[in-house]
Design a protein around this motif. Structure first.
Motif, PDB file in Angstrom:
ATOM      1  N   LEU A   1      -4.138  19.812 -25.063  1.00 40.18           N
ATOM      2  CA  LEU A   1      -5.172  19.640 -24.050  1.00 40.18           C
ATOM      3  C   LEU A   1      -6.043  18.421 -24.342  1.00 40.18           C
ATOM      4  N   SER A   2      -6.310  17.641 -23.317  1.00 39.89           N
ATOM      5  CA  SER A   2      -7.030  16.382 -23.484  1.00 39.89           C
ATOM      6  C   SER A   2      -8.435  16.565 -24.047  1.00 39.89           C
ATOM      7  N   LEU A   3      -9.056  17.723 -23.779  1.00 39.85           N
ATOM      8  CA  LEU A   3     -10.440  17.913 -24.222  1.00 39.85           C
ATOM      9  C   LEU A   3     -10.583  17.854 -25.744  1.00 39.85           C
ATOM     10  N   TRP A   4      -9.507  18.219 -26.494  1.00 34.30           N
ATOM     11  CA  TRP A   4      -9.578  18.177 -27.954  1.00 34.30           C
ATOM     12  C   TRP A   4      -9.710  16.746 -28.471  1.00 34.30           C
ATOM     13  N   PHE A   5      -9.276  15.769 -27.677  1.00 35.59           N
ATOM     14  CA  PHE A   5      -9.337  14.376 -28.111  1.00 35.59           C
ATOM     15  C   PHE A   5     -10.692  13.736 -27.797  1.00 35.59           C
ATOM     16  N   ARG A   6     -11.599  14.525 -27.260  1.00 37.22           N
ATOM     17  CA  ARG A   6     -12.956  14.040 -26.995  1.00 37.22           C
ATOM     18  C   ARG A   6     -13.911  14.416 -28.115  1.00 37.22           C
ATOM     19  N   ILE A   7     -13.394  15.057 -29.143  1.00 35.11           N
ATOM     20  CA  ILE A   7     -14.225  15.512 -30.248  1.00 35.11           C
ATOM     21  C   ILE A   7     -14.156  14.495 -31.381  1.00 35.11           C
ATOM     22  N   PRO A   8     -15.281  13.943 -31.811  1.00 27.72           N
ATOM     23  CA  PRO A   8     -15.270  12.919 -32.860  1.00 27.72           C
ATOM     24  C   PRO A   8     -14.661  13.432 -34.156  1.00 27.72           C
ATOM     25  N   PHE A   9     -13.980  12.562 -34.856  1.00 30.41           N
ATOM     26  CA  PHE A   9     -13.286  12.839 -36.118  1.00 30.41           C
ATOM     27  C   PHE A   9     -12.080  13.770 -35.920  1.00 30.41           C
ATOM     28  N   PHE A  10     -12.287  14.865 -35.190  1.00 32.24           N
ATOM     29  CA  PHE A  10     -11.206  15.828 -34.975  1.00 32.24           C
ATOM     30  C   PHE A  10     -10.039  15.185 -34.242  1.00 32.24           C
ATOM     31  N   ARG A  11     -10.334  14.282 -33.307  1.00 33.02           N
ATOM     32  CA  ARG A  11      -9.283  13.611 -32.543  1.00 33.02           C
ATOM     33  C   ARG A  11      -8.336  12.848 -33.461  1.00 33.02           C
ATOM     34  N   ASP A  12      -8.892  12.217 -34.493  1.00 33.65           N
ATOM     35  CA  ASP A  12      -8.064  11.457 -35.422  1.00 33.65           C
ATOM     36  C   ASP A  12      -7.211  12.384 -36.287  1.00 33.65           C
ATOM     37  N   TYR A  13      -7.766  13.545 -36.611  1.00 27.42           N
ATOM     38  CA  TYR A  13      -7.032  14.533 -37.403  1.00 27.42           C
ATOM     39  C   TYR A  13      -5.808  15.033 -36.646  1.00 27.42           C
ATOM     40  N   VAL A  14      -5.979  15.413 -35.365  1.00 28.32           N
ATOM     41  CA  VAL A  14      -4.843  15.957 -34.613  1.00 28.32           C
ATOM     42  C   VAL A  14      -3.830  14.869 -34.261  1.00 28.32           C
ATOM     43  N   MET A  15      -4.303  13.643 -34.028  1.00 26.03           N
ATOM     44  CA  MET A  15      -3.363  12.558 -33.743  1.00 26.03           C
ATOM     45  C   MET A  15      -2.482  12.242 -34.949  1.00 26.03           C
ATOM     46  N   SER A  16      -2.983  12.501 -36.149  1.00 24.57           N
ATOM     47  CA  SER A  16      -2.223  12.174 -37.358  1.00 24.57           C
ATOM     48  C   SER A  16      -0.909  12.931 -37.445  1.00 24.57           C
ATOM     49  N   GLY A  17      -0.823  14.085 -36.775  1.00 22.78           N
ATOM     50  CA  GLY A  17       0.408  14.861 -36.809  1.00 22.78           C
ATOM     51  C   GLY A  17       1.385  14.528 -35.700  1.00 22.78           C
ATOM     52  N   GLY A  18       0.963  13.699 -34.741  1.00 22.10           N
ATOM     53  CA  GLY A  18       1.839  13.352 -33.628  1.00 22.10           C
ATOM     54  C   GLY A  18       1.453  14.015 -32.327  1.00 22.10           C
ATOM     55  N   LEU A  19       0.257  14.590 -32.265  1.00 24.89           N
ATOM     56  CA  LEU A  19      -0.232  15.199 -31.025  1.00 24.89           C
ATOM     57  C   LEU A  19      -0.734  14.123 -30.074  1.00 24.89           C
ATOM     58  N   VAL A  20      -0.447  14.317 -28.781  1.00 24.69           N
ATOM     59  CA  VAL A  20      -0.890  13.390 -27.746  1.00 24.69           C
ATOM     60  C   VAL A  20      -1.521  14.193 -26.623  1.00 24.69           C
ATOM     61  N   SER A  21      -2.324  13.544 -25.798  1.00 22.42           N
ATOM     62  CA  SER A  21      -3.036  14.252 -24.736  1.00 22.42           C
ATOM     63  C   SER A  21      -2.080  14.701 -23.629  1.00 22.42           C
ATOM     64  N   SER A  22      -2.424  15.810 -23.009  1.00 24.90           N
ATOM     65  CA  SER A  22      -1.547  16.412 -22.003  1.00 24.90           C
ATOM     66  C   SER A  22      -1.889  15.930 -20.601  1.00 24.90           C
ATOM     67  N   ASP A  23      -1.619  14.678 -20.336  1.00 18.25           N
ATOM     68  CA  ASP A  23      -1.773  14.141 -18.987  1.00 18.25           C
ATOM     69  C   ASP A  23      -0.534  13.327 -18.642  1.00 18.25           C
ATOM     70  N   LYS A  24      -0.371  13.041 -17.377  1.00 19.84           N
ATOM     71  CA  LYS A  24       0.848  12.378 -16.896  1.00 19.84           C
ATOM     72  C   LYS A  24       1.015  10.993 -17.509  1.00 19.84           C
ATOM     73  N   GLU A  25      -0.088  10.263 -17.650  1.00 18.66           N
ATOM     74  CA  GLU A  25      -0.009   8.920 -18.206  1.00 18.66           C
ATOM     75  C   GLU A  25       0.482   8.954 -19.651  1.00 18.66           C
ATOM     76  N   SER A  26       0.006   9.930 -20.405  1.00 20.40           N
ATOM     77  CA  SER A  26       0.412  10.074 -21.802  1.00 20.40           C
ATOM     78  C   SER A  26       1.893  10.393 -21.905  1.00 20.40           C
ATOM     79  N   ALA A  27       2.356  11.318 -21.055  1.00 23.18           N
ATOM     80  CA  ALA A  27       3.769  11.688 -21.066  1.00 23.18           C
ATOM     81  C   ALA A  27       4.649  10.509 -20.692  1.00 23.18           C
ATOM     82  N   SER A  28       4.228   9.774 -19.683  1.00 22.01           N
ATOM     83  CA  SER A  28       5.016   8.627 -19.235  1.00 22.01           C
ATOM     84  C   SER A  28       5.114   7.564 -20.321  1.00 22.01           C
ATOM     85  N   TYR A  29       4.046   7.352 -21.051  1.00 23.97           N
ATOM     86  CA  TYR A  29       4.055   6.352 -22.123  1.00 23.97           C
ATOM     87  C   TYR A  29       5.107   6.695 -23.174  1.00 23.97           C
ATOM     88  N   VAL A  30       5.187   7.980 -23.554  1.00 23.14           N
ATOM     89  CA  VAL A  30       6.148   8.404 -24.573  1.00 23.14           C
ATOM     90  C   VAL A  30       7.569   8.310 -24.042  1.00 23.14           C
TER      91      VAL A  30
END
Length: 335
Positions: free
Chosen positions: A143-172
Motif C-alpha cells: 500500500l502506497s501509504l506506507w511509503f509516506r512514513i519517514p525512515f520506514f519507507r527506506d526500510y521497506v524499500m530495502s527488501g524490494g517493496l514498491v508502491s501499489s499503484d499503476k505507475e509503479s507496476a508499469s515501471y517494473v
C-alpha cells in the motif's frame, strides 16, 4: 588453522527464531509509528538538522517507491530472516522455469493476516529465491501509504517493496531486457478479514485489474498459492453482516488497511498472544500463463484471461493440496 564453531543449542535457536518473528511483527505494527514519532521529536532537540536534512532528501526521493524502489542486498540476506524462515518453517517451491529475458506478474494467494510467506519469499533471500529463479528480480507491491512514513519507507524499500499503484507496476513490467517479477497480493487487505485456519476463500472473482495490466504489457501471469498462510493465526469471528465486520470494512475504506482481530500464542506461553503459531507455510509458484499484448483490451478479453487464471490457480491448488494435509474434498472458493 581451521576454526570450527559449535552449533547453537536448540533452545537458543528457538529463542532466535521467535525473536526474528517478533521483529517482523513489530516492524509492520509499531516501527511505522516509531519512525514518525522520531522524525517529529528530533525537530525539538539539538539534532533537528537530522530531520531537516531527511525531509529535503524525502522530497527529492519521493518518486522512488514508484520507480522500482531501492533494494539493499545486505538487508535482504540478513541472517535474522533465516531464523524467521525456520520458525514456521517457510519454504518456496518452483514448479516451472521463469525465463530471465521476460518480465512476469505473479498473483499471490491468500493474503493471510500479515502475508508472512509473501514477505519472506520475495523480500528476503531466506528461502533462496535467487537460487530457484536465477536472473529474476522480485518486487512485492505494498500500500502506497506506507511509503509516506519517514525512515520506514527506506526500510521497506530495502527488501524490494514498491508502491501499489499503476505507475509503479508499469515501471517494473516495462523493463526492456526483462528479468523483473512483480508480485501482487491480489486479495489485498480486505481478504485478510477472512484469513483463518482451514479457510480457502479468495477475494478474486471480481479482481481483474492485475489481468488487464498483464495484457497491456504482454506480461505472462504466474499463479502462486501459499499453503498454510491462513493457519498461523486465529481470528475473532467476524461473519459478513456482523457489527464487527461492518466496522472493519468501514475502517478499511477510510484508512486503506484492514484491522483483523487476530491472536495466536505468546512469547513464553502457548495459550494466547500475538506471536504466530509454528505451522509450516509453503508457497508454490505455478507455471506462467502466456498473455497476448494489447494496449486496450476489451472486457471480454480480460474476462477470458481472468477465467484462465482462475482455472490454473485451482489446478495448482488441487495438484499440491494432498502434500500439505488438505482434505481431498477441499477446493478454492472465489468471491
Amino acid at each position: 588453522m581451521k576454526v570450527e564453531f559449535a552449533p547453537l543449542s536448540v533452545p537458543l535457536q528457538r529463542r532466535l527464531q521467535t525473536a526474528s518473528v517478533v521483529q517482523w511483527i513489530f516492524s509492520f505494527l509499531c516501527l511505522a509509528q516509531c519512525c514518525t514519532a522520531a522524525f517529529i521529536a528530533l525537530f525539538f532537540t539539538r539534532f533537528w538538522l537530522v530531520s531537516a536534512l531527511y525531509a529535503a532528501w524525502w522530497l527529492i526521493d519521493r518518486e522512488k517507491p514508484s520507480k522500482g524502489g531501492r533494494r539493499i542486498h545486505v538487508l535482504r540476506n540478513c541472517v535474522i530472516w533465516r531464523y524467521m524462515r525456520d520458525y514456521f518453517p517457510i519454504t518456496l517451491v518452483k514448479t516451472a522455469e521463469l525465463d530471465p529475458r521476460q518480465n512476469y506478474l505473479l498473483g499471490f494467494h491468500p493474503h493471510g493476516v500479515l502475508a508472512a510467506g509473501a514477505f519472506l519469499n520475495f523480500c528476503t533471500e531466506a528461502s533462496g529465491f535467487s537460487t530457484l529463479f536465477p536472473g529474476i528480480t522480485p518486487h512485492l507491491m505494498m500500500l502506497s501509504l506506507w511509503f509516506r512514513i519517514p525512515f520506514f519507507r527506506d526500510y521497506v524499500m530495502s527488501g524490494g517493496l514498491v508502491s501499489s499503484d499503476k505507475e509503479s507496476a508499469s515501471y517494473v513490467l516495462q523493463k526492456p531486457e526483462g528479468g523483473n517479477l512483480l508480485a501482487i497480493i491480489v486479495g489485498g487487505a480486505q481478504e485478510a478479514l477472512d484469513a483463518r485456519p482451514g479457510s480457502f476463500t479468495l477475494l478474486l472473482k471480481n479482481r481483474k485489474g492485475f489481468v488487464r495490466l498483464a495484457i497491456q504489457h504482454g506480461t505472462p501471469l504466474v499463479p502462486a498459492f501459499s499453503f498454510g498462510e491462513n493457519d498461523v493465526f486465529d481470528q475473532v469471528k467476524n461473519p459478513k453482516g456482523s457489527w464487527l465486520r461492518r466496522i472493519q470494512y468501514r475502517l478499511q475504506q477510510i484508512m486503506g488497511i484492514s484491522l483483523p482481530l487476530f491472536h495466536a500464542r505468546g512469547i513464553f506461553q502457548y495459550s494466547f498472544g500475538l506471536i504466530p503459531y509454528r505451522r509450516p507455510i509453503c508457497t508454490v509458484v505455478g507455471k506462467p500463463i502466456p498473455v497476448q499484448k494489447k494496449h486496450r483490451p476489451s472486457e471480454e478479453e480480460v474476462d477470458q484471461v481472468h477465467q484462465k487464471y482462475l482455472n490454473e490457480l485451482s489446478k495448482l491448488f488441487d495438484k499440491h493440496k494432498a502434500k500439505y494435509n488438505i482434505p481431498e474434498d477441499s477446493h478454492l472458493e472465489f468471491i
